[in-house]
Design a protein around this motif. Structure first.
Motif, short mmCIF file in Angstrom:
data_model
loop_
_atom_site.label_atom_id
_atom_site.label_comp_id
_atom_site.label_asym_id
_atom_site.label_seq_id
_atom_site.Cartn_x
_atom_site.Cartn_y
_atom_site.Cartn_z
N PRO A 97 0.81 -1.23 0.00
CA PRO A 97 0.00 0.00 0.00
C PRO A 97 0.84 1.27 0.00
N ILE A 98 2.03 1.22 0.59
CA ILE A 98 2.90 2.39 0.59
C ILE A 98 3.26 2.78 -0.84
N TRP A 99 3.68 1.79 -1.63
CA TRP A 99 4.12 2.09 -3.00
C TRP A 99 2.93 2.47 -3.89
N ILE A 100 1.77 1.89 -3.61
CA ILE A 100 0.59 2.24 -4.40
C ILE A 100 0.19 3.70 -4.15
N ALA A 150 -15.83 -2.84 2.16
CA ALA A 150 -14.48 -3.14 1.68
C ALA A 150 -13.46 -2.96 2.79
N ALA A 151 -13.72 -2.03 3.71
CA ALA A 151 -12.80 -1.82 4.83
C ALA A 151 -12.70 -3.08 5.68
N LYS A 152 -13.84 -3.73 5.94
CA LYS A 152 -13.82 -4.98 6.72
C LYS A 152 -13.15 -6.10 5.93
N ALA A 153 -13.47 -6.18 4.65
CA ALA A 153 -12.87 -7.24 3.83
C ALA A 153 -11.36 -7.11 3.77
N SER A 154 -10.88 -5.86 3.75
CA SER A 154 -9.44 -5.63 3.60
C SER A 154 -8.67 -5.86 4.89
N THR A 155 -9.34 -6.21 5.99
CA THR A 155 -8.62 -6.48 7.24
C THR A 155 -7.69 -7.68 7.11
N TYR A 156 -7.88 -8.48 6.05
CA TYR A 156 -6.95 -9.58 5.83
C TYR A 156 -5.51 -9.06 5.71
N ILE A 203 -3.21 2.54 9.04
CA ILE A 203 -3.53 3.96 8.90
C ILE A 203 -3.84 4.29 7.45
N ILE A 204 -3.02 3.76 6.52
CA ILE A 204 -3.22 4.06 5.10
C ILE A 204 -4.55 3.51 4.61
N THR A 205 -4.82 2.24 4.89
CA THR A 205 -6.03 1.62 4.34
C THR A 205 -7.30 2.16 4.97
N THR A 206 -7.29 2.42 6.29
CA THR A 206 -8.50 2.94 6.92
C THR A 206 -8.77 4.38 6.50
N THR A 207 -7.74 5.16 6.29
CA THR A 207 -7.93 6.54 5.83
C THR A 207 -8.54 6.54 4.43
N HIS A 208 -8.03 5.68 3.55
CA HIS A 208 -8.58 5.60 2.19
C HIS A 208 -9.99 5.02 2.20
N SER A 209 -10.27 4.15 3.14
CA SER A 209 -11.60 3.56 3.21
C SER A 209 -12.65 4.62 3.51
N PRO A 255 -4.51 -10.83 -3.81
CA PRO A 255 -5.82 -10.68 -4.39
C PRO A 255 -5.74 -9.72 -5.57
N LEU A 256 -6.67 -9.84 -6.49
CA LEU A 256 -6.57 -9.09 -7.73
C LEU A 256 -7.49 -7.88 -7.69
N PRO A 257 -6.95 -6.67 -7.91
CA PRO A 257 -7.71 -5.45 -7.67
C PRO A 257 -8.63 -5.04 -8.80
N HIS A 258 -9.66 -5.82 -9.03
CA HIS A 258 -10.64 -5.39 -10.02
C HIS A 258 -12.01 -5.95 -9.69
N ALA A 259 -12.12 -6.58 -8.54
CA ALA A 259 -13.42 -7.09 -8.12
C ALA A 259 -14.31 -5.90 -7.79
N PRO A 260 -15.65 -6.13 -7.72
CA PRO A 260 -16.53 -5.02 -7.41
C PRO A 260 -16.30 -4.54 -5.99
N VAL A 261 -15.93 -3.29 -5.83
CA VAL A 261 -15.62 -2.76 -4.51
C VAL A 261 -16.55 -1.62 -4.18
N ARG A 262 -16.65 -1.36 -2.88
CA ARG A 262 -17.48 -0.27 -2.43
C ARG A 262 -16.64 0.94 -2.07
N ALA A 263 -15.58 0.70 -1.29
CA ALA A 263 -14.80 1.84 -0.85
C ALA A 263 -13.33 1.66 -1.13
N GLN A 264 -12.76 0.56 -0.69
CA GLN A 264 -11.32 0.38 -0.83
C GLN A 264 -11.04 -1.08 -1.09
N ARG A 265 -9.99 -1.36 -1.82
CA ARG A 265 -9.85 -2.69 -2.34
C ARG A 265 -8.40 -3.10 -2.58
N PRO A 266 -7.92 -4.32 -2.22
CA PRO A 266 -6.70 -4.74 -2.81
C PRO A 266 -6.98 -5.55 -4.01
#
Length: 331
Positions: free
Chosen positions: A113-116, A255-261, A298-304, A318-329
């Motif tokens: 996420p830093i580089w993204i 998406a924020a909950k899903a990205s907790t992985y 901090i990065i992912t929750t702020t973007h969420s 994971p591949l970043p093109h699935a249907p997302v609501r807020a934030q997605r890897p």
């Protein structure tokens, strides 16, 4: 007669819990199983075979479920992003595990996420991060220095410099692929696009395997049962079950909950590496893990909160093109 609403809610909760378990534990365990798989299978040959089989299976499943055929635009986008994200990104993970402990690999990859965020900012008409994101970036970079920097920082532990550099290049490839795939236009279904990415990555890894002449030192008769079973697990568990579980979660929870992985996978990878592969967990690893994961959180929750945010990587990216609501890897 249809089941009562309470039964439907209970079934949905059970499915969601099972999907979270799959994303947390299967993706977190893929780092260890990659280590097992390349014990007797050359890394790029293993990766090419894995993504070829997984891509064919995923494409067959998607088509069986009624997904339309991909067009030339889908193939072009999938080829570019699949080679960058899975070929370069996942290829780096597989190769680096020859010399770097699987748990440490997971921690280094968790900085994607830093580089993204940085690439998204530096691209033309890029988005400037919020101040809180800068804090997360700083924490992530400090954590990386603690993990792979000089021993004088924390006087124990050592990470192979070449392996760490390869992982950094792989993470940059994953990040670039993520930024590019967001701007691409696709007409096909997400599962079909994922399959095309896997097939493209398989081709790239096959080329790498030929360049490194892996076939000269490979014999099918020397493949151990542990490596063979790990390969099957990576195909079915990591690439098929894990990814489809993640897509299901994105349709059921935020998406924020899903990205907790992204915070759970590295911890699971470190613990499994310690428990089953005798990988040491020293003070350096523990401190670096805490600092890096705090920055990623901090990065992912702020973007969420503010819209679509950075994708994260992993042994099972994971591949970043699935249907997302807020934030997605992960796949």
């Amino acid at each position: 007669m249809s089941p009562p609403p309470s039964d439907i809610v209970r079934r949905n909760k059970t499915r969601i819990l099972l999907a979270f378990a799959a994303v947390y534990f299967i993706w977190g365990s893929t780092y260890l199983f990659i280590k097992y798989a390349i014990d007797s299978i050359p890394p790029f040959m293993m990766g090419a075979s894995r993504f070829l089989v997984a891509g064919v299976l995923l494409y067959a499943i998607a088509r069986w479920r009624g997904a339309p055929r991909p067009d030339a635009r889908d193939w072009r986008s999938a080829a570019i992003t699949g080679i960058l994200m899975l070929g370069v990104g996942n290829g780096a993970v597989i190769w680096a595990e020859l010399t770097v402990p699987s748990g440490v690999v997971a921690l280094i990859v968790s900085t994607v996420p830093i580089w993204i965020v940085l690439m998204d900012w530096l691209r033309p008409r890029g988005v400037r991060p919020r101040m809180t994101v800068f804090l997360g970036l700083a924490l992530g970079l400090v954590g990386m220095v603690i993990l792979i920097g000089p021993r004088a920082i924390i006087g124990e532990g050592h990470v192979d410099e070449v392996g760490a550099l390869v992982l950094l290049i792989g993470s940059l490839g994953w990040a670039l692929g993520t930024v590019l795939v967001r701007g691409s236009r696709r007409t096909g279904a997400p599962l079909v696009f994922s399959a095309l990415q896997m097939l493209s990555a398989a081709g790239a890894m096959l080329v790498a395997s030929l360049v490194f002449r892996e076939s000269a030192s490979f014999s099918l008769a020397n493949v151990t049962l542990k490596s063979a079973l790990s390969f099957v697990y990576l195909v079915i568990g990591g690439s098929i079950i894990g990814y489809t579980a993640y897509v299901y979660l994105l349709g059921q929870v935020s998406a924020a909950k899903a990205s907790t992985y992204a915070y759970v996978n590295p911890i699971i990878a470190v613990v499994l590496g310690w428990a089953f592969a005798s990988e040491p967990i020293g003070l350096r690893t523990l401190v670096a893990a805490g600092v890096i994961l705090a920055g990623v959180a901090i990065i992912t929750t702020t973007h969420s909160r503010g819209g679509e945010g950075p994708a994260t990587g992993g042994g099972e990216h994971p591949l970043p093109h699935a249907p997302v609501r807020a934030q997605r890897p992960a796949a």
